[in-house]
Design a protein around this motif. Structure first.
Motif, short mmCIF file in Angstrom:
data_model
loop_
_atom_site.label_atom_id
_atom_site.label_comp_id
_atom_site.label_asym_id
_atom_site.label_seq_id
_atom_site.Cartn_x
_atom_site.Cartn_y
_atom_site.Cartn_z
N ARG A 256 0.83 -1.22 0.00
CA ARG A 256 0.00 0.00 0.00
C ARG A 256 0.86 1.26 0.00
O ARG A 256 0.61 2.20 -0.75
CB ARG A 256 -0.94 0.00 1.21
N ILE A 257 1.89 1.27 0.86
CA ILE A 257 2.77 2.44 0.96
C ILE A 257 3.52 2.67 -0.35
O ILE A 257 3.59 3.79 -0.87
CB ILE A 257 3.76 2.27 2.13
N THR A 258 4.09 1.60 -0.89
CA THR A 258 4.90 1.70 -2.12
C THR A 258 4.02 2.11 -3.31
O THR A 258 4.42 2.95 -4.13
CB THR A 258 5.59 0.36 -2.42
N LYS A 259 2.83 1.53 -3.38
CA LYS A 259 1.93 1.86 -4.48
C LYS A 259 1.51 3.32 -4.42
O LYS A 259 1.48 4.01 -5.45
CB LYS A 259 0.70 0.95 -4.43
N GLN A 260 1.23 3.82 -3.22
CA GLN A 260 0.83 5.21 -3.06
C GLN A 260 1.95 6.16 -3.46
O GLN A 260 1.73 7.19 -4.09
CB GLN A 260 0.40 5.48 -1.61
N LYS A 261 3.19 5.77 -3.12
CA LYS A 261 4.35 6.60 -3.49
C LYS A 261 4.50 6.68 -5.01
O LYS A 261 4.72 7.76 -5.57
CB LYS A 261 5.62 6.01 -2.86
N HIS A 262 4.33 5.56 -5.70
CA HIS A 262 4.44 5.54 -7.16
C HIS A 262 3.27 6.28 -7.80
O HIS A 262 3.44 6.93 -8.84
CB HIS A 262 4.50 4.10 -7.66
N LEU A 263 2.08 6.18 -7.19
CA LEU A 263 0.93 6.92 -7.73
C LEU A 263 1.19 8.42 -7.71
O LEU A 263 0.86 9.14 -8.66
CB LEU A 263 -0.33 6.60 -6.92
N GLN A 264 1.77 8.90 -6.61
CA GLN A 264 2.07 10.34 -6.50
C GLN A 264 2.99 10.79 -7.63
O GLN A 264 2.86 11.90 -8.15
CB GLN A 264 2.73 10.64 -5.13
N GLU A 265 3.94 9.90 -8.00
CA GLU A 265 4.88 10.25 -9.07
C GLU A 265 4.20 10.28 -10.44
O GLU A 265 4.65 10.98 -11.34
CB GLU A 265 6.04 9.25 -9.07
N LYS A 266 3.14 9.48 -10.60
CA LYS A 266 2.48 9.37 -11.91
C LYS A 266 1.37 10.40 -12.11
O LYS A 266 0.87 10.54 -13.22
CB LYS A 266 1.88 7.96 -12.07
N TYR A 267 0.97 11.09 -11.05
CA TYR A 267 -0.19 11.98 -11.15
C TYR A 267 0.02 13.10 -12.17
O TYR A 267 -0.92 13.50 -12.86
CB TYR A 267 -0.53 12.57 -9.78
#
Length: 474
Positions: free
Chosen positions: A112-123
């Protein structure tokens, strides 16, 4: 690495002081443990593997801050964190959760933490794609008719189309190239500019969104995290279910942004990073560890206590646990054990498990002065919480200094005379104190309420006089 790794132990304690009153020994221990992880990361890889974290055993009554210290620490460093109850685990062969599930829970938290971090980068990339999709929805003449019919295709048609897909895009784009003159290009540019300036946020559009049904898409074997995704078995043969929705631009932007960012993610990379993050930075907090300690001879339901300790031992020592994201090593996971140890004591644990918790910290009982500070000092202080809750309905509550002193006195004495439940006693006292105010709010004429010592004494007059305090508070 996370910014916390650059903090000194004193700075880490300073961060914890914002939310947790007292317990300086425990804060010092966890701050050193965290700093040692940073020091270990600077070592050569060969030596890094040899150094294991020094696990911590916290001893103290309920409500003094054991769980809060571990939770705040994990939140500060953005590390995978999971809290488990030792009493929920059973020895292999009994009905209940097996100890491996704590590691699976940790990996899920890490994903969950890692996915959220990558989502922030892709926004940022997703925002541009979303703007294009919104423009397509506002200028429907630009949307190819072939896409509308594709949603009704069955899996076999989708498979056939994918085999011929290298030819179809060229055929579909031919007529558009002839139609898409300069007028349409100007119209798109104009709408895109208005979107970026926020002028079209309240307009309604019709967009196509993906439906997701996690309950049907995953089978969980034994509720232990070893799930099987039906979607991963059939791959892309099963088309994603889509439906058209009419919504405002600002609402559509949120849905499409999340959807497009998800499509940009490389889940294999995320899972690999998440496993590594769990292995190197994970924190497992084992609460109520004193309840599985031995001591006197046990029978009946308690016979598995020592068995649970033996099952936990290899996890704490370092072993490999199979999860649906791959094998996970627990050698460098930080374990924090906690318990009141009223009936049993740390020496009642099996010797091998005792040796795996070399750092022992005894948390102190809360004094009246601690209660006063808990009510007023932290950023999430109890008085601030109640004030802000009542201000939502236009009532401003003020607490005088002598009222705060009296609340702390009542909480402290009640803990002394009955069961000591630590800072949780303050929640009970505050709820009873503000019970009438909260109930009468809609019909109150005044907008300001002053809570002084006399008001507190009047609310708790029976409690102060009676020794049987627990009839009134917990």
């Amino acid at each position: 690495m996370h910014q916390l790794y650059g903090m000194t132990p004193k700075e880490i304690v300073g961060e914890l002081d914002k939310y947790i009153i007292g317990q300086d020994k425990a804060k010092k221990s966890v701050a050193i443990a965290l700093r040692n992880r940073y020091r270990r990361s600077l070592l050569p890889e060969k030596m890094r593997e040899e150094i294991t974290p020094k696990n911590i055993l916290m001893m103290g009554p309920t409500g003094v801050g054991k769980t809060e210290i571990a939770r705040r620490l994990a939140k500060l460093m953005d590390a995978p964190f999971v809290k488990v109850e030792a009493t929920k685990f059973t020895e292999v062969g009994y009905v209940g959760r097996d100890v491996d599930s704590m590691v699976r829970d940790l990996v899920e938290a890490s994903v969950r933490i890692t996915k959220q971090k990558h989502l922030q980068e892709k926004y940022s990339v997703a925002d541009e794609i979303v703007n294009e999709r919104i423009v397509d929805a506002m200028l429907p003449g630009r949307r190819p008719a072939a896409q509308n019919a594709a949603g009704a295709a069955n899996p076999f048609q989708m498979l056939m189309q994918s085999l011929q897909g290298y030819q179809q895009p060229q055929q579909a784009q031919q007529p558009q190239a002839d139609e898409g003159g300069s007028d349409q290009a100007l119209a798109r540019e104009h709408v895109l500019r208005q979107l970026r300036e926020g002028q079209l946020e309240e307009q309604y559009i019709e967009v196509e969104v993906e439906e997701s049904n996690q309950a049907l898409n995953n089978l969980d074997l034994g509720n232990e995290g070893m799930g099987i995704s039906i979607g991963s078995i059939f791959g892309d043969m099963m088309p994603k279910k889509k439906k058209r929705k009419r919504m405002r631009v600002k609402d559509a932007r949120k849905v499409l942004r999340e959807q497009e960012a998800q499509n940009l993610l490389d889940m294999d990379q995320i899972h690999a990073e998440a496993v590594e993050n769990a292995e190197q930075n994970g924190i497992i907090f084992i609460d109520e560890i004193d309840k599985i300690a031995g001591g006197a001879a046990h029978s009946g339901a308690d016979v598995s206590r020592e068995g649970v300790q033996r099952d936990i031992l290899p996890i704490v020592e370092g072993s490999v646990v199979n999860t649906k994201y791959g094998p996970v090593k627990t050698d460098h996971v930080l374990f924090i054990g906690a318990g009141a140890f009223h009936v049993s004591k740390p020496t009642d644990l099996i010797p091998e498990l005792q040796g795996r918790f070399p750092i022992r910290v005894e948390l102190e009982n809360l004094s009246k002065e601690d209660f006063i500070r808990i009510l007023t000092v932290p950023e999430n202080a109890l008085l601030k919480q109640h004030k802000m809750l009542l201000e939502t309905e236009g009532i401003h509550v003020e607490f005088t200094d002598d009222a705060v002193d009296e609340i702390a006195t009542i909480a402290f004495l009640t803990n002394e005379q009955t069961e000591n439940i630590g800072a949780r006693r303050l929640h009970t006292v505050m709820e009873k104190l503000l019970e009438d105010v909260s109930f009468e709010i809609p019909d109150m004429d005044t907008e300001k309420v002053c809570i002084d010592k006399a008001y507190v004494e009047q609310k708790f007059q029976d409690v102060i006089e009676a020794e049987d305090v627990d009839r009134f508070i917990l």
